[in-house]
Motif scaffolding. Structure first.
Motif, PDB file in Angstrom:
ATOM      1  N   ALA A  39     -40.498   0.732  -0.833  1.00 38.62           N
ATOM      2  CA  ALA A  39     -41.568   1.377  -2.023  1.00 38.62           C
ATOM      3  C   ALA A  39     -40.937   3.043  -2.161  1.00 38.62           C
ATOM      4  O   ALA A  39     -42.351   2.780  -3.242  1.00 38.62           O
ATOM      5  N   ALA A  40     -41.955   3.027  -0.233  1.00 44.63           N
ATOM      6  CA  ALA A  40     -42.150   4.488  -0.371  1.00 44.63           C
ATOM      7  C   ALA A  40     -40.610   5.059  -0.354  1.00 44.63           C
ATOM      8  O   ALA A  40     -41.059   6.741  -0.395  1.00 44.63           O
ATOM      9  N   ASP A  67     -50.423   1.582   3.202  1.00 47.31           N
ATOM     10  CA  ASP A  67     -52.082   1.461   2.262  1.00 47.31           C
ATOM     11  C   ASP A  67     -52.616   1.263   1.492  1.00 47.31           C
ATOM     12  O   ASP A  67     -53.973   1.119   0.788  1.00 47.31           O
ATOM     13  N   SER A  68     -51.533   1.430   0.137  1.00 42.85           N
ATOM     14  CA  SER A  68     -51.665   1.826  -1.209  1.00 42.85           C
ATOM     15  C   SER A  68     -52.582   0.753  -2.041  1.00 42.85           C
ATOM     16  O   SER A  68     -52.595   0.726  -2.742  1.00 42.85           O
ATOM     17  N   GLY A  69     -51.869  -0.561  -1.093  1.00 44.12           N
ATOM     18  CA  GLY A  69     -52.803  -1.505  -1.831  1.00 44.12           C
ATOM     19  C   GLY A  69     -51.812  -2.453  -1.842  1.00 44.12           C
ATOM     20  O   GLY A  69     -51.498  -3.666  -2.727  1.00 44.12           O
ATOM     21  N   LEU A  70     -50.525  -2.098  -2.292  1.00 43.70           N
ATOM     22  CA  LEU A  70     -49.109  -2.790  -3.095  1.00 43.70           C
ATOM     23  C   LEU A  70     -49.013  -3.978  -1.707  1.00 43.70           C
ATOM     24  O   LEU A  70     -48.451  -5.178  -2.326  1.00 43.70           O
ATOM     25  N   PHE A  71     -49.355  -3.861  -0.532  1.00 40.66           N
ATOM     26  CA  PHE A  71     -48.958  -5.029   0.426  1.00 40.66           C
ATOM     27  C   PHE A  71     -50.163  -5.162   0.925  1.00 40.66           C
ATOM     28  O   PHE A  71     -50.947  -4.418   2.007  1.00 40.66           O
ATOM     29  N   THR A  72     -51.293  -6.443   0.305  1.00 41.29           N
ATOM     30  CA  THR A  72     -52.218  -6.727   1.327  1.00 41.29           C
ATOM     31  C   THR A  72     -52.192  -7.334   2.599  1.00 41.29           C
ATOM     32  O   THR A  72     -53.390  -7.089   3.065  1.00 41.29           O
ATOM     33  N   GLU A  73     -51.469  -8.214   2.430  1.00 41.50           N
ATOM     34  CA  GLU A  73     -51.709  -8.936   3.302  1.00 41.50           C
ATOM     35  C   GLU A  73     -51.305  -8.471   4.699  1.00 41.50           C
ATOM     36  O   GLU A  73     -51.257  -7.910   5.984  1.00 41.50           O
ATOM     37  N   LYS A  76     -51.721  -3.165   5.415  1.00 45.77           N
ATOM     38  CA  LYS A  76     -53.347  -2.698   6.251  1.00 45.77           C
ATOM     39  C   LYS A  76     -52.762  -2.450   8.072  1.00 45.77           C
ATOM     40  O   LYS A  76     -52.881  -1.532   8.266  1.00 45.77           O
ATOM     41  N   PRO A  77     -52.668  -3.943   8.543  1.00 48.99           N
ATOM     42  CA  PRO A  77     -52.209  -3.717   9.070  1.00 48.99           C
ATOM     43  C   PRO A  77     -51.679  -3.348  10.204  1.00 48.99           C
ATOM     44  O   PRO A  77     -51.002  -2.292  11.358  1.00 48.99           O
ATOM     45  N   ALA A  78     -50.557  -3.002   9.056  1.00 45.24           N
ATOM     46  CA  ALA A  78     -49.236  -2.423   9.342  1.00 45.24           C
ATOM     47  C   ALA A  78     -49.191  -0.599   9.987  1.00 45.24           C
ATOM     48  O   ALA A  78     -48.936  -0.116  10.380  1.00 45.24           O
ATOM     49  N   ALA A  79     -50.468  -0.259   8.538  1.00 48.14           N
ATOM     50  CA  ALA A  79     -50.554   1.210   8.476  1.00 48.14           C
ATOM     51  C   ALA A  79     -51.433   1.434   9.378  1.00 48.14           C
ATOM     52  O   ALA A  79     -51.204   2.785  10.199  1.00 48.14           O
ATOM     53  N   GLU A  80     -52.356   0.429   9.837  1.00 50.27           N
ATOM     54  CA  GLU A  80     -52.839   0.897  11.708  1.00 50.27           C
ATOM     55  C   GLU A  80     -52.704   0.942  12.637  1.00 50.27           C
ATOM     56  O   GLU A  80     -52.496   2.478  13.330  1.00 50.27           O
TER      57      GLU A  80
END
Length: 102
Positions: A39-40, A67-73, A76-80
């Motif tokens: 996706a990136a 972080d874009s919201g496409l991968f909701t579950e 976010k944790p992966a980005a952090e």
């Protein structure tokens, strides 16, 4: 060398991070990682390729996409986790733990 196993310029970049390190840091499966990577629009191994190296810029693009919201579950944790890895807050493979014993 087999298809998808070619060396990349990032192989010798000291800041490059392997796919395995990214998977371990984020505690996600290879399938989820590859979904975010595709996706990136970041080039990656054709299959497996846990030693494939990603540059700092590529990891930052992964963070933005996660972080874009496409991968909701999982996003976010992966980005952090990847932010912490880039900031040096998480221990990378091959790094020695420094002891605080004096």
């Amino acid at each position: 060398m087999r298809r998808g196993q070619s060396y990349r310029p990032n192989d010798h970049d000291p800041e490059a991070i392997s796919k395995q390190e990214l998977l371990d840091a984020a505690d996600i499966s290879s399938k989820v990682f590859d979904s975010i990577r595709k996706a990136a629009r970041i080039k990656g191994p054709s299959h497996g390729g846990l030693e494939w190296m990603f540059s700092r810029d590529e990891v930052q693009a992964l963070i933005r996409k996660a972080d874009s919201g496409l991968f909701t579950e999982r996003g976010k944790p992966a980005a952090e986790a990847w932010r912490a890895l880039l900031a040096g807050e998480l221990k990378r493979d091959g790094e020695d733990e420094e002891s605080d014993e004096d």
